[in-house]
Design a protein around this motif. Structure first.
Motif, PDB file in Angstrom:
ATOM      1  N   THR A  45     -47.592 -58.730 -10.680  1.00 39.76           N
ATOM      2  CA  THR A  45     -47.125 -57.891 -11.776  1.00 39.76           C
ATOM      3  C   THR A  45     -46.453 -56.634 -11.237  1.00 39.76           C
ATOM      4  N   ASP A  46     -45.269 -56.337 -11.756  1.00 41.64           N
ATOM      5  CA  ASP A  46     -44.555 -55.098 -11.439  1.00 41.64           C
ATOM      6  C   ASP A  46     -44.378 -54.886  -9.939  1.00 41.64           C
ATOM      7  N   GLN A  82     -53.121 -53.406  -4.795  1.00 41.51           N
ATOM      8  CA  GLN A  82     -52.578 -52.524  -5.819  1.00 41.51           C
ATOM      9  C   GLN A  82     -51.874 -51.338  -5.185  1.00 41.51           C
ATOM     10  N   SER A 127     -54.618 -60.966  -7.352  1.00 42.44           N
ATOM     11  CA  SER A 127     -53.818 -60.065  -8.170  1.00 42.44           C
ATOM     12  C   SER A 127     -53.055 -59.099  -7.266  1.00 42.44           C
ATOM     13  N   THR A 169     -50.415 -56.061  -7.799  1.00 40.98           N
ATOM     14  CA  THR A 169     -49.876 -55.213  -8.858  1.00 40.98           C
ATOM     15  C   THR A 169     -49.217 -53.975  -8.270  1.00 40.98           C
ATOM     16  N   ASN A 170     -48.016 -53.685  -8.750  1.00 37.89           N
ATOM     17  CA  ASN A 170     -47.290 -52.469  -8.383  1.00 37.89           C
ATOM     18  C   ASN A 170     -47.159 -52.319  -6.862  1.00 37.89           C
TER      19      ASN A 170
END
Length: 114
Positions: A89-90, A18, A54, A56-57
Protein backbone atom coordinates in the motif's frame (compact mmCIF):
# COMPACT_ATOMS: atom_id res chain seq x y z
CA UNK A 1 19.04 -10.00 -1.06
CA UNK A 2 16.84 -7.02 -0.18
CA UNK A 3 17.13 -3.35 0.64
CA UNK A 4 15.33 -3.97 3.96
CA UNK A 5 15.28 -7.76 4.35
CA UNK A 6 16.72 -10.57 2.26
CA UNK A 7 14.32 -13.34 3.27
CA UNK A 8 11.01 -13.50 5.08
CA UNK A 9 9.44 -16.84 5.99
CA UNK A 10 6.53 -16.80 8.40
CA UNK A 11 4.35 -19.71 9.41
CA UNK A 12 2.39 -18.09 12.23
CA UNK A 13 2.93 -14.35 12.12
CA UNK A 14 2.84 -11.13 10.12
CA UNK A 15 5.84 -9.36 8.57
CA UNK A 16 5.52 -5.57 8.45
CA UNK A 17 7.64 -2.95 6.71
CA UNK A 18 6.38 0.60 7.28
CA UNK A 19 7.60 4.09 6.42
CA UNK A 20 10.92 2.97 4.99
CA UNK A 21 13.03 4.46 2.22
CA UNK A 22 15.75 2.77 0.20
CA UNK A 23 17.65 5.40 -1.75
CA UNK A 24 20.87 5.53 -3.79
CA UNK A 25 21.59 1.85 -3.23
CA UNK A 26 23.15 -0.89 -5.32
CA UNK A 27 21.34 -4.08 -4.27
CA UNK A 28 23.11 -7.02 -5.87
CA UNK A 29 22.78 -10.82 -5.84
CA UNK A 30 25.50 -12.73 -7.67
CA UNK A 31 24.58 -16.43 -7.79
CA UNK A 32 25.23 -17.26 -11.43
CA UNK A 33 23.12 -19.83 -13.27
CA UNK A 34 20.77 -20.09 -10.29
CA UNK A 35 17.75 -18.40 -8.78
CA UNK A 36 18.77 -15.13 -7.17
CA UNK A 37 15.93 -13.17 -5.57
CA UNK A 38 16.79 -9.48 -5.25
CA UNK A 39 14.26 -6.82 -4.23
CA UNK A 40 14.22 -3.19 -3.22
CA UNK A 41 12.37 -4.04 0.02
CA UNK A 42 12.30 -7.87 0.33
CA UNK A 43 14.44 -10.27 -1.68
CA UNK A 44 12.20 -13.29 -1.17
CA UNK A 45 8.98 -13.76 0.75
CA UNK A 46 6.94 -16.85 1.50
CA UNK A 47 3.92 -16.85 3.76
CA UNK A 48 1.69 -19.72 4.86
CA UNK A 49 -2.08 -19.76 5.37
CA UNK A 50 -3.15 -17.35 8.10
CA UNK A 51 -0.10 -15.11 7.75
CA UNK A 52 0.45 -11.88 5.84
CA UNK A 53 3.13 -9.51 4.72
CA UNK A 54 2.32 -5.83 4.82
CA UNK A 55 4.49 -3.22 3.11
CA UNK A 56 3.13 0.30 3.66
CA UNK A 57 4.46 3.72 2.68
CA UNK A 58 7.85 2.41 1.55
CA UNK A 59 9.81 3.98 -1.28
CA UNK A 60 12.66 2.68 -3.41
CA UNK A 61 14.42 5.54 -5.22
CA UNK A 62 17.46 6.09 -7.43
CA UNK A 63 18.73 2.56 -6.88
CA UNK A 64 20.00 -0.34 -8.97
CA UNK A 65 18.48 -3.73 -8.19
CA UNK A 66 20.40 -6.52 -9.90
CA UNK A 67 20.08 -10.31 -9.93
CA UNK A 68 22.75 -12.09 -11.93
CA UNK A 69 20.47 -15.15 -11.97
CA UNK A 70 16.71 -14.60 -11.94
CA UNK A 71 14.04 -12.56 -10.11
CA UNK A 72 14.70 -8.89 -9.49
CA UNK A 73 11.96 -6.43 -8.55
CA UNK A 74 11.47 -2.96 -7.15
CA UNK A 75 9.52 -4.15 -4.07
CA UNK A 76 9.95 -7.98 -4.08
CA UNK A 77 12.51 -10.07 -5.91
CA UNK A 78 10.15 -13.04 -5.70
CA UNK A 79 7.01 -13.69 -3.69
CA UNK A 80 5.63 -17.18 -3.19
CA UNK A 81 2.10 -17.20 -1.88
CA UNK A 82 1.57 -20.42 0.03
CA UNK A 83 -1.82 -19.37 1.38
CA UNK A 84 -0.79 -16.05 2.91
CA UNK A 85 -1.46 -12.66 1.40
CA UNK A 86 0.88 -9.86 0.33
CA UNK A 87 -0.40 -6.34 0.93
CA UNK A 88 1.49 -3.45 -0.68
CA UNK A 89 0.00 0.00 0.00
CA UNK A 90 1.21 3.49 -0.94
CA UNK A 91 4.66 2.36 -2.08
CA UNK A 92 6.71 3.74 -4.96
CA UNK A 93 9.60 2.62 -7.11
CA UNK A 94 11.13 5.72 -8.71
CA UNK A 95 14.09 6.24 -11.02
CA UNK A 96 15.45 2.72 -10.49
CA UNK A 97 17.30 0.33 -12.77
CA UNK A 98 16.20 -3.29 -12.47
CA UNK A 99 18.45 -5.92 -14.06
CA UNK A 100 17.86 -9.67 -14.07
CA UNK A 101 19.19 -12.63 -16.01
CA UNK A 102 15.48 -13.50 -16.28
CA UNK A 103 12.24 -12.40 -14.60
CA UNK A 104 12.65 -8.75 -13.71
CA UNK A 105 9.83 -6.34 -12.89
CA UNK A 106 9.07 -2.91 -11.48
CA UNK A 107 7.12 -4.25 -8.49
CA UNK A 108 8.07 -7.94 -8.34
CA UNK A 109 10.34 -10.12 -10.42
CA UNK A 110 8.24 -13.21 -9.79
CA UNK A 111 5.05 -14.34 -8.12
CA UNK A 112 3.80 -17.87 -7.66
CA UNK A 113 1.14 -19.56 -5.61
CA UNK A 114 0.89 -23.09 -4.36
Amino acid sequence: VGGISGFGAHTSSTAIAQNCDVENCYIYGARTNAVTCVGGIFGYGTYATGTSCSITNCNVMKSTIRAVGSYAGGIYGNYRNSGGQPVVTDCTVTDCTIIAGSYGGGITGGYSSS
